[in-house]
Design a protein around this motif. Structure first.
Motif, PDB file in Angstrom:
ATOM      1  N   GLY A 119       0.810  -1.212   0.000  1.00  0.00           N
ATOM      2  CA  GLY A 119       0.000   0.000   0.000  1.00  0.00           C
ATOM      3  C   GLY A 119       0.845   1.264   0.000  1.00  0.00           C
ATOM      4  N   TRP A 133      -1.209  -0.908   5.404  1.00  0.00           N
ATOM      5  CA  TRP A 133      -2.118  -0.641   4.297  1.00  0.00           C
ATOM      6  C   TRP A 133      -3.117   0.448   4.672  1.00  0.00           C
ATOM      7  N   TYR A 147      -3.077  -7.573  -1.211  1.00  0.00           N
ATOM      8  CA  TYR A 147      -3.162  -7.276   0.225  1.00  0.00           C
ATOM      9  C   TYR A 147      -4.169  -8.210   0.903  1.00  0.00           C
TER      10      TYR A 147
END
Length: 328
Positions: A119, A133, A147
Motif C-alpha cells: 500500500g 495498508w 493485500y
C-alpha cells in the motif's frame, strides 16, 4: 516434495528452473487450459499436475505428496474490467490453498505477493516491510487483491502454518513480451514516444528465484521481505533498453492530457485485439509516482546481492533479439 502453483507463469517458470538446477523434487501445478510455452524447454524434465486453485478437489491429492508449497499463481492486471476475476483468483484462490495447507501435512509455505500489497498513501517517499495498508488513490485494484490475499496467509500463520511472504517489485527478465513487465521492452522496441516522470522499482527474475531457494533452506516463518534491487527514473530505464536494442528512446514527457489521450487510444485498440491496454488509469498514476521500496531487510538477513540492472537489460534484450521475438 515441493508444489509450485502458477508454474507456467513468468516467475513460476524461473522458480521451476531454479528447483531443477538445485535438484529439488517438485510438482509444477498448472490449470488444464494453461499456456505451457514458458516451460517448453524443460517439460520432459518436470512433473506436471493439472489443477486449479479455485477447485480444491483438483489439487487435494497432490498435497498428500508435497510438504512445501510455493504459491505463485495470481492474475496481474491494471484494467478495471479484470477486477472481479483478479479478486477471485488472488484472494479466493489463496484462501483455498492456505486452508488446504493447514488441513494437510504442509510444513512450509512461501507466498509470492507484491510490493503493491504494502500500500501507499502518497506518490513519493520510502516504503518498508512495516508499512500499513491504507485505502488511497495511489493503490491499485491489483494491490488491494494481493493485500487481501496476504491477510489469508497471515491468518494461516496465526493458525499454525509456517509461512513467509515475499514482496517483489517489477520483475524483469525474458518472457512473453506481450504480457506483464516484458511489455515495457516491447514498448521501447516499437519506439513509442512517451515516458512518464515517475520511477521504476525493479528486480531481476533470477534474484526472486534465488531468494525463494534461500528461504526454502532457511525456513523463515512469520516474516515478509521486500524483494527490490533498486529504482530508476522511467525515462532512464527506457533509454537503457533503447540503447541495447539500438532503437530510439521515448522522448516526450507525457502530461495529463497526453496520458488521457493515450488511455483512450489504448482502450480502443484493445477492443480489436486480445492484448490488454498497457496504459490505463492505474498505470498512468503509477507511472508518475516516486516511491522507493527499501530492500535493506532482505540484504542483511539473507545476505543477498542483487543482479545489476545493466546485466538484466542486456540479458533480456539479447534474448528477444536472438529468438526473433521482436518480429511479433
Amino acid at each position: 516434495m515441493i508444489l509450485v502453483t502458477g508454474a507456467n507463469g513468468f516467475l513460476g517458470s524461473y522458480i521451476c528452473r531454479k528447483l531443477l538446477k538445485e535438484q529439488l523434487p517438485f510438482i509444477a501445478m498448472v490449470r488444464p487450459s494453461s499456456d505451457l510455452s514458458l516451460l517448453e524447454d524443460i517439460l520432459e524434465e518436470i512433473t506436471l499436475h493439472q489443477g486449479d486453485i479455485l477447485d480444491t478437489e483438483s489439487f487435494a491429492n497432490v498435497l498428500e505428496e508435497a510438504d512445501t508449497i510455493i504459491h505463485c499463481a495470481a492474475i496481474i492486471s491494471y484494467s478495471a474490467k479484470d477486477r472481479h476475476k483478479m479478486n477471485e483468483v488472488n484472494i479466493e484462490g489463496t484462501r483455498n490453498i492456505v486452508n488446504m495447507a493447514l488441513a494437510s501435512s504442509t510444513k512450509y509455505f512461501i507466498h509470492i505477493s507484491s510490493v503493491a500489497a504494502l500500500g501507499r498513501n502518497t506518490h513519493a517517499g520510502q516504503v518498508d516491510e512495516n508499512n500499513k495498508w491504507e485505502n488511497s488513490k495511489w493503490n491499485t485494484n491489483y494491490g488491494e487483491s494481493k493485500y487481501q490475499a496476504e491477510l489469508e496467509v497471515w491468518r494461516a500463520i496465526m493458525e499454525g502454518l509456517d509461512a513467509v511472504i515475499i514482496n517483489p517489485s517489477v520483475i524483469l527478465g525474458p518472457g512473453d513480451w506481450n504480457k506483464s513487465s516484458a511489455r515495457l521492452f516491447k514498448y521501447v522496441w516499437n519506439e513509442k514516444p512517451f515516458y512518464t516522470s515517475g520511477v521504476l522499482n525493479y528486480v531481476d527474475v533470477r534474484d526472486v528465484a534465488d531468494i525463494v531457494f534461500k528461504l526454502l533452506n532457511k525456513r523463515v516463518s512469520g516474516e515478509r521481505y521486500i524483494v527490490n534491487a533498486d529504482n530508476i527514473p522511467i525515462k532512464d530505464f527506457f533509454e537503457k533498453i533503447a540503447a541495447a536494442f539500438n532503437k530510439k528512446a521515448p522522448r516526450i514527457k507525457a502530461n495529463a492530457f497526453l496520458m488521457k489521450l493515450a488511455r483512450i487510444l489504448q482502450g480502443i485498440k484493445s477492443l480489436f485485439s486480445d492484448s490488454p491496454p498497457i496504459i490505463t488509469r492505474e498505470t498512468a498514476r503509477i507511472g508518475n509516482s516516486k516511491i522507493y521500496f527499501d530492500n535493506s531487510k532482505i540484504k542483511s538477513e539473507l545476505n543477498h546481492n542483487f543482479v545489476p540492472l545493466s546485466d538484466t537489460i542486456n540479458w533480456t534484450c539479447e534474448f528477444y533479439l536472438k529468438e526473433n521475438l521482436t518480429e511479433n
